[in-house]
Motif scaffolding. Sequence first.
Motif, mmCIF file in Angstrom:
data_model
loop_
_atom_site.group_PDB
_atom_site.id
_atom_site.type_symbol
_atom_site.label_atom_id
_atom_site.label_comp_id
_atom_site.label_asym_id
_atom_site.label_seq_id
_atom_site.Cartn_x
_atom_site.Cartn_y
_atom_site.Cartn_z
ATOM 1 N N ALA A 142 0.855 -1.192 0.000
ATOM 2 C CA ALA A 142 0.000 0.000 0.000
ATOM 3 C C ALA A 142 0.886 1.235 0.000
ATOM 4 N N PHE A 143 0.443 2.252 -0.739
ATOM 5 C CA PHE A 143 1.178 3.514 -0.834
ATOM 6 C C PHE A 143 0.377 4.594 -0.118
ATOM 7 N N GLU A 144 1.042 5.311 0.764
ATOM 8 C CA GLU A 144 0.375 6.341 1.551
ATOM 9 C C GLU A 144 1.128 7.667 1.390
ATOM 10 N N ALA A 145 0.463 8.669 0.868
ATOM 11 C CA ALA A 145 1.057 9.996 0.804
ATOM 12 C C ALA A 145 1.146 10.564 2.224
ATOM 13 N N VAL A 146 2.319 11.059 2.585
ATOM 14 C CA VAL A 146 2.526 11.553 3.955
ATOM 15 C C VAL A 146 3.157 12.947 3.937
ATOM 16 N N PRO A 147 2.476 13.933 3.347
ATOM 17 C CA PRO A 147 3.054 15.284 3.315
ATOM 18 C C PRO A 147 3.305 15.843 4.705
ATOM 19 N N GLU A 148 2.529 15.369 5.687
ATOM 20 C CA GLU A 148 2.701 15.855 7.054
ATOM 21 C C GLU A 148 4.024 15.411 7.673
ATOM 22 N N LEU A 149 4.695 14.431 7.051
ATOM 23 C CA LEU A 149 5.980 13.964 7.568
ATOM 24 C C LEU A 149 7.175 14.657 6.916
ATOM 25 N N GLU A 150 6.931 15.600 6.040
ATOM 26 C CA GLU A 150 8.036 16.321 5.424
ATOM 27 C C GLU A 150 8.871 17.009 6.510
ATOM 28 N N GLY A 151 10.165 16.732 6.508
ATOM 29 C CA GLY A 151 11.062 17.308 7.504
ATOM 30 C C GLY A 151 11.042 16.629 8.850
ATOM 31 N N ALA A 152 10.232 15.569 9.006
ATOM 32 C CA ALA A 152 10.138 14.890 10.304
ATOM 33 C C ALA A 152 11.427 14.144 10.617
ATOM 34 N N THR A 153 11.763 14.096 11.887
ATOM 35 C CA THR A 153 12.902 13.296 12.327
ATOM 36 C C THR A 153 12.535 11.818 12.275
ATOM 37 N N VAL A 154 13.536 10.971 12.459
ATOM 38 C CA VAL A 154 13.282 9.533 12.457
ATOM 39 C C VAL A 154 12.337 9.134 13.586
ATOM 40 N N PRO A 155 12.551 9.568 14.854
ATOM 41 C CA PRO A 155 11.603 9.211 15.918
ATOM 42 C C PRO A 155 10.195 9.753 15.664
ATOM 43 N N GLU A 156 10.082 10.950 15.081
ATOM 44 C CA GLU A 156 8.758 11.491 14.758
ATOM 45 C C GLU A 156 8.056 10.636 13.710
ATOM 46 N N THR A 157 8.808 10.127 12.763
ATOM 47 C CA THR A 157 8.228 9.246 11.745
ATOM 48 C C THR A 157 7.757 7.939 12.377
ATOM 49 N N SER A 158 8.561 7.375 13.265
ATOM 50 C CA SER A 158 8.165 6.149 13.964
ATOM 51 C C SER A 158 6.902 6.372 14.790
ATOM 52 N N ALA A 159 6.843 7.505 15.470
ATOM 53 C CA ALA A 159 5.666 7.808 16.290
ATOM 54 C C ALA A 159 4.410 7.920 15.430
ATOM 55 N N TYR A 160 4.547 8.481 14.243
ATOM 56 C CA TYR A 160 3.414 8.592 13.317
ATOM 57 C C TYR A 160 2.934 7.203 12.897
ATOM 58 N N MET A 161 3.878 6.322 12.584
ATOM 59 C CA MET A 161 3.504 4.965 12.182
ATOM 60 C C MET A 161 2.841 4.214 13.336
ATOM 61 N N ALA A 162 3.314 4.450 14.539
ATOM 62 C CA ALA A 162 2.699 3.808 15.706
ATOM 63 C C ALA A 162 1.272 4.304 15.919
ATOM 64 N N GLU A 163 1.072 5.613 15.764
ATOM 65 C CA GLU A 163 -0.249 6.195 16.002
ATOM 66 C C GLU A 163 -1.253 5.816 14.928
ATOM 67 N N HIS A 164 -0.830 5.821 13.669
ATOM 68 C CA HIS A 164 -1.766 5.630 12.561
ATOM 69 C C HIS A 164 -1.852 4.193 12.065
ATOM 70 N N HIS A 165 -0.836 3.373 12.369
ATOM 71 C CA HIS A 165 -0.830 2.011 11.833
ATOM 72 C C HIS A 165 -0.500 0.961 12.885
ATOM 73 N N ASP A 166 -0.310 1.377 14.105
ATOM 74 C CA ASP A 166 0.012 0.455 15.195
ATOM 75 C C ASP A 166 1.257 -0.367 14.877
#
Length: 568
Positions: A142-166
């Motif tokens: 699956a492909f997910e556009a993630v414009p909200e992650l532009e410029g995000a750090t690695v931990p911020e990206t992980s936190a996003y995946m945890a929140e939105h995809h468990d």
Amino acid sequence: MLHADGPLLSIDVGERTATETTIDGVLEAAVGGRAAATRLAHERIPFDADPFGPENRAYLATGPLQQSRMSFTGRMNMTGLSPLTDGLVSTNAGGYLSRNFVGTGISVLELAGQSDELLAVHVTDGESLSSGSEAASRPRVAFEAVPELEGATVPETSAYMAEHHDLGPDNCIAIGPAGENRVRFASVMTFDSRAFGRGGLGAVLGSKNVKCVTFDGDAAPPIEIPNPPEMDVHREAAQSDDLLRRRGTTGSTEFINDNFSLPTRYFSEYGFEHADRIGGAAVEEKKYEKGACSACAYACKLPTRDEETGVETEGPEFETVYAFGSSQGVDDIVDVMRANELCDSLGMDTISAGITVAAYLASEDEFGNADLARELTEQIAYREGIGNTLAEGLDRCHDELDVDNYTVKGLEFAAHDGRVLHGQGLSYAVANRGADHMYAGLMNLEYSGELDPEGTLGKVERLVREENAAAFRDTGIICAFGSSYVTEDRLEALFDADYEDLMEIGAQTVRLERHFNNQRGFDRGDDELPYEIPDLERAIDEYYATRGWTDDGIVPDAALESVVPSAD
């Protein structure tokens, strides 16, 4: 022979397509990991590809031992065309990704193309999932556009995946701002702090506009791992009292500094007067719990915390202590910890970043300025100010800084000093990926006295052997720290093969890397050092002869005839 199982999953992020290809022939010949990825890269990446172009491809590959319960197997390999060296590069990382990757049922992931928007790519086993009383199938990719992650750090990206995809950081590979901004030594990160570090593959994902890829599934193909020795290795790892388990690679810092060389203040000195403040004892003092990789009882990782400042990181390991410590004239372990955490968060190789920053400090006579070093590190990741220049890597910016070019093939030097360890210097010169100590480790033999550190002649046969062994280690895949436990006889039992056949797989991998680089113009002129060591040219002649290459360092086409079966 034991080998990985499962198809190649090829994803074109520009076309938003995913294709599965059976590669049984490749896996039977190459086992998995680095060897399989190198064969695929050699066949599928055009020799004239732009590292930042859609035609470049990145391969994430596992080996058969990632389905075992054995210690030293929590690792994966990544291969692609490097934007730093302009040649083929392979790098590997630990953590907890490998079991989740295997759970999707594939053996190799290929990322190709170039997306027009920032993406997260999700890979699953494609099996049905229970949802209450109903069964729901999920897509393979699956492909997910993630414009909200532009410029995000690695931990911020992980936190996003945890929140939105468990899905946790153990399910992800991700890049930070450095990868998005195509810093040539950007890393691909997993588990937030484990790096596919050298060679800039994070910038390759950035050029493809891929912020992260996640893996989730329970479809691991069955592979029977011989036991013993599987559990013998695991038990011995658990019972070990090695210094590495307490101090990681920093345990040797003071010994190396006192008896050999710890490059200091951008290679202007051979020893650091405050090595004890940033070495093994200092790191162990900050370690607050054990850390490990998947399935590993050795637990050599270094979760560290400074109670006074609240700085917390994993590490630093020896190479980071050298790059952000002695090389910069910084003598506070907390400053090195801060730099380590910053590089992990922004997604950069600590060696290349630290040495490039050290070169700038040399040019400005600012050694010891840890605050400036951190400021420069951030500027590199965001390509701001002088950081835009430094983000190109030392080989491309040393003239502007008016400093010597301490690289080989564009790759910044690891800590083990070839000016003192001449066999290691030879290794740096001829290694296909440049000045990387993990390509072939003669340094340990020279530190221990098994090989005399002086001179290069008489070391070639052992160097070739170590290169082949390292290539197979990254194919299996086995952690370098496991070499004392996963012995030759145990490798034969695990892979149901003669040890010399395993070494030939390593040799073929080195040969393919060299041939790929030859097609891009690499030859003897690239096998050089920025300093003199005894009889280097004669040793290189001997190395080429042993490998069966020409006097110019070229692999004859005829040497590939038995090496490259096409993907099935």
